[in-house]
Write a protein that holds these residues in place. Structure first.
Motif, PDB file in Angstrom:
ATOM      1  N   ILE A 158       0.825  -1.207   0.000  1.00 33.18           N
ATOM      2  CA  ILE A 158       0.000   0.000   0.000  1.00 33.18           C
ATOM      3  C   ILE A 158       0.858   1.256   0.000  1.00 33.18           C
ATOM      4  N   TRP A 159       2.036   1.197   0.658  1.00 28.89           N
ATOM      5  CA  TRP A 159       2.857   2.403   0.755  1.00 28.89           C
ATOM      6  C   TRP A 159       3.446   2.806  -0.587  1.00 28.89           C
ATOM      7  N   LYS A 160       3.426   1.889  -1.580  1.00 25.79           N
ATOM      8  CA  LYS A 160       3.947   2.219  -2.898  1.00 25.79           C
ATOM      9  C   LYS A 160       2.881   2.794  -3.824  1.00 25.79           C
ATOM     10  N   LEU A 161       1.613   2.746  -3.402  1.00 25.85           N
ATOM     11  CA  LEU A 161       0.527   3.266  -4.235  1.00 25.85           C
ATOM     12  C   LEU A 161       0.389   4.761  -4.033  1.00 25.85           C
ATOM     13  N   GLU A 162      -0.096   5.434  -5.059  1.00 23.75           N
ATOM     14  CA  GLU A 162      -0.293   6.881  -4.973  1.00 23.75           C
ATOM     15  C   GLU A 162      -1.342   7.199  -3.916  1.00 23.75           C
ATOM     16  N   GLN A 163      -1.060   8.187  -3.097  1.00 25.86           N
ATOM     17  CA  GLN A 163      -1.960   8.532  -1.989  1.00 25.86           C
ATOM     18  C   GLN A 163      -2.324  10.006  -2.051  1.00 25.86           C
ATOM     19  N   LYS A 164      -3.618  10.290  -1.862  1.00 23.94           N
ATOM     20  CA  LYS A 164      -4.056  11.681  -1.686  1.00 23.94           C
ATOM     21  C   LYS A 164      -3.945  12.031  -0.211  1.00 23.94           C
TER      22      LYS A 164
END
Length: 721
Positions: free
Chosen positions: A398-404
């Motif tokens: 999850i930490w590698k996915l783009e986050q708003k």
């Protein structure tokens, strides 16, 4: 988050340089001027680190500059350790060898050679730091000592409205909350006696959503004359809280320029005699005085008043709650899936995409019941029906996915930002464990101690006590989940999303599961299959911790492989080889002069330890429990003068005198499954610091030695089976 805790590493080194011990070392070796110069350049760089760490998100060069500085700090730490190691070696030589050998070892030529060698190393590190210091001018960094309040947290403003149909799986929790609010036995609640309930849970689990559900329940609306919703500021400014409460209770906005006395009058008039409910959402304050001040200001309410707080930390709950805190559980898998499908698809659309639903089930399992994570990933996929896109989300960390800014990882990052600096390193280190790994408090404290992460506020503090305090603090802040409470230690694990957070703040400094992608890795977890060895860089000079994991199918069995790791990792502090099956520990183990922690726990094949292990004067932890093949302990074990924790399994019937009894630093000593052991050693006079003695499964033990009377610091004695 790319270069986390550079300031923390620098602070650790500066604390060591400024200690009384190193002032003495500086005088003894006549290097106090060099130490002072190192301290000055470190201070000059540290002064701009706050600004650098905030600017690095917009400037890749600053990230690289921070990495170089952090590398420099670790180099200084290695350098200082060498001085400590030399001092320990001298103690050993003075204690154990013949006068002739000692005089030769301590001769002027030996001392001069060490002084010259260390002088060259100091100069090399100083030149490196000077270059880093001169390069900082390129970035126009400002000297600042405090971080600007986290921008994400500053923008977060919750409100009381909620669309009931959007909250799934919280009906039972809502009924429990409503029952508390309507409880007739609390009808006299007013003033200091206002009942307060704290809802506690990890960031994103749904505390605010639950409070909104309760706040808008029709029964609650009818029961309370006033319902007041306050999103609490990070600093718990009582004056600002008064203004918010007045605005919510009376609708007036004309009080911003009032002083506290004037505000109190307006607040008192607005609440006087009225039954009110106040929800304080997102409380971080751990200062009890501020909480008491606010609660005293609410003392004019009528009978039956109630307060609900939402918080991430058990410490806040302990300060605020007058009834048992409400630990919010994770959503069930079924409820999580229902929420995900509602967000990822339009109503009824999921029946047309059975393959995506199947992939979505795997995505939901990643979220482990955290509502905001489900919403983040469901929202991420609502605009695509391409199977590859969904599989990418399912198979990625999850930490590698783009986050708003309002997604799950930034929400969890707030909790990390609130940690004191000494806990950030300790928490981040835990990313070395695989997901769902259960660790006990004793084991973790020993690993932290071996890496030098613990900070001592006074000389009399024991690292075991500090480690337990750190663990309790991380549990209190919802970073750890308690799995089991034991006699000597408790068992914990991290939620998968918290593990992702830890990975995000360390990135290239900690690697697990054989993924060693950078020579800068400092803490490494490897599977025992040995496949990861071929991917390792030739030079592991930066490596501080090496944990090789074994299981029934795969055991670390190659002495040559262990020797290879040792030869490439000369600055190791931690070597963890639990449940391995090799028959010999390489003689080269004696070259790991920085080593503080060694565990071969559970190795049933090894018969002897090389006597070179007794050259490890910095070793603090030696775990040999379950090594049922060991025929005898090393003859010079008395030279392990820093040893604090020792666990032994041996075939010996008698233990040698002038062995373990000479280890005056021991705090924890365990004899486990020593089937032949009849007598312990008699010379216990020096074990005056021993706190815990455990004798377990030593079925032929005839008696306990009279020397037990010398164990004046003993707190726990266990004799089992």
């Amino acid at each position: 988050m790319a270069e986390a805790f550079a300031a923390e590493v620098a602070a650790n080194v500066l604390a060591k340089l400024s200690s009384a011990a190193f002032q003495q070392i500086g005088c003894f070796w006549d290097v106090q001027d060099e130490f002072e110069k190192l301290r000055d350049v470190l201070m000059a760089i540290k002064a701009v680190l706050v600004d650098a760490e905030e600017q690095q998100n917009h400037n890749r060069e600053i990230t690289l500059w921070l990495q170089k500085f952090k590398d420099g700090c670790y180099r200084v730490e290695d350098l200082l350790d060498e001085f400590e190691i030399e001092a320990l070696r001298r103690q050993v030589m003075e204690r154990g060898s013949s006068r002739r050998k000692v005089s030769r070892f301590l001769s002027g030529s030996n001392s001069l050679a060490f002084r010259l060698r260390m002088g060259r190393k100091i100069k090399k590190v100083k030149d490196m730091l000077d270059e880093i210091e001169s390069n900082k001018s390129r970035f126009h960094l400002l000297e600042r000592h405090h971080r600007v309040r986290n921008i994400i947290h500053g923008q977060r403003e919750t409100y009381s409205f909620v669309k009931t149909s959007d909250v799934i799986g919280r009906d039972e929790d809502k009924e429990n909350m409503v029952a508390f609010l309507m409880d007739p036995t609390d009808e006299d609640g007013k003033g200091d006696d206002i009942p307060v309930l704290a809802i506690v849970g990890i960031g994103g689990i749904g505390k605010t959503a639950l409070a909104q559900l309760v706040f808008n329940d029709e029964r609650v609306k009818t029961h309370f004359w006033l319902r007041i919703w306050v999103c609490v500021t990070e600093d718990f400014d009582v004056k600002q809280l008064m203004i918010k409460i007045i605005k919510s209770a009376t609708g007036t906005t004309m009080c911003k320029d009032m002083n506290k006395e004037e505000l109190h009058k307006v607040l008192r008039d607005g609440l006087k005699g009225k039954r009110f409910l106040i929800v304080l959402d997102d409380v971080w304050n751990e200062d009890k005085r501020k909480w008491i001040e606010l609660k005293d200001l609410l003392a004019t309410g009528g009978q039956g008043c109630k307060i609900i707080c939402t918080t991430r930390t058990h410490k806040v709950a302990a300060i605020t709650s007058t009834v048992p805190q409400y630990d919010l559980e994770h959503l069930s898998y079924e409820n999580s899936l229902s929420l995900f499908l509602r967000l990822a698809f339009k109503e009824g659309e999921e029946v047309q995409h059975k393959n995506l639903v199947r992939i979505g089930e795997g995505i939901v399992r990643k979220c482990k019941g955290v509502a905001l994570a489900v919403k983040t990933l469901g929202g991420l996929l609502c605009s695509t029906r391409v199977e590859y896109d969904w599989e990418l989300v399912r198979d990625s960390e999850i930490w590698k996915l783009e986050q708003k800014e309002n997604d799950i990882l930034p929400a969890l990052k707030l909790s990390y930002d609130h940690l004191p600096w000494h806990l950030k390193q300790c928490f981040a280190f835990c990313s070395v464990f695989p997901k769902d790994f259960e660790f006990n408090s004793l084991q973790l404290t020993l690993l932290w101690t071996g890496n030098g992460f613990l900070q001592y506020s006074n000389e009399n503090e024991e690292p075991e006590d500090i480690g337990n305090r750190y663990i309790h603090e991380l549990w209190s802040r919802s970073f750890f989940q308690q799995v089991e409470e034991g006699v000597f230690y408790s068992t914990f694990k991290m939620h998968d999303l918290v593990h992702d957070l830890a990975l995000s703040v360390v990135q290239n400094e900690v690697n697990s599961f054989n993924h060693c992608s950078t020579r800068n890795v400092r803490h490494l977890w490897l599977e025992a299959s040995g496949q990861g060895a071929s991917t390792l860089p030739n030079n592991l000079d930066h490596l501080r911790s090496l944990i090789i994991s074994s299981n029934e199918e795969q055991k670390a069995s190659s002495e040559s492989l262990i020797a290879d790791y040792i030869s490439r990792s000369k600055h190791l502090r931690v070597l963890h080889l639990v449940d391995s099956s090799f028959e010999q520990l390489p003689n080269s183990i004696g070259y790991l002069k920085h080593l503080r922690y060694l565990s071969i726990y559970g190795n049933g094949n090894i018969e002897r330890l090389p006597n070179s292990i007794c050259n490890l004067q910095s070793l603090q932890t030696l775990l040999l429990g379950g090594c049922r093949g060991i025929e005898a302990l090393p003859k010079d074990i008395r030279y392990l003068i820093s040893l604090r924790t020792l666990c032994i399994t041996t075939k010996q019937a008698n233990l040698q005198e002038s062995g373990i009894g000479c280890l005056s630093s021991l705090r924890f000593l365990r004899f486990y499954a020593c089937g032949n052991l009849k007598y312990l050693f008699e010379d216990m006079q020096r074990l005056t610091a021993l706190r815990i003695l455990v004798i377990d499964e030593c079925k032929n033990l005839v008696s306990l030695p009279p020397g037990l009377k010398y164990l004046t610091a003993l707190q726990i004695l266990v004799i089992s089976d």
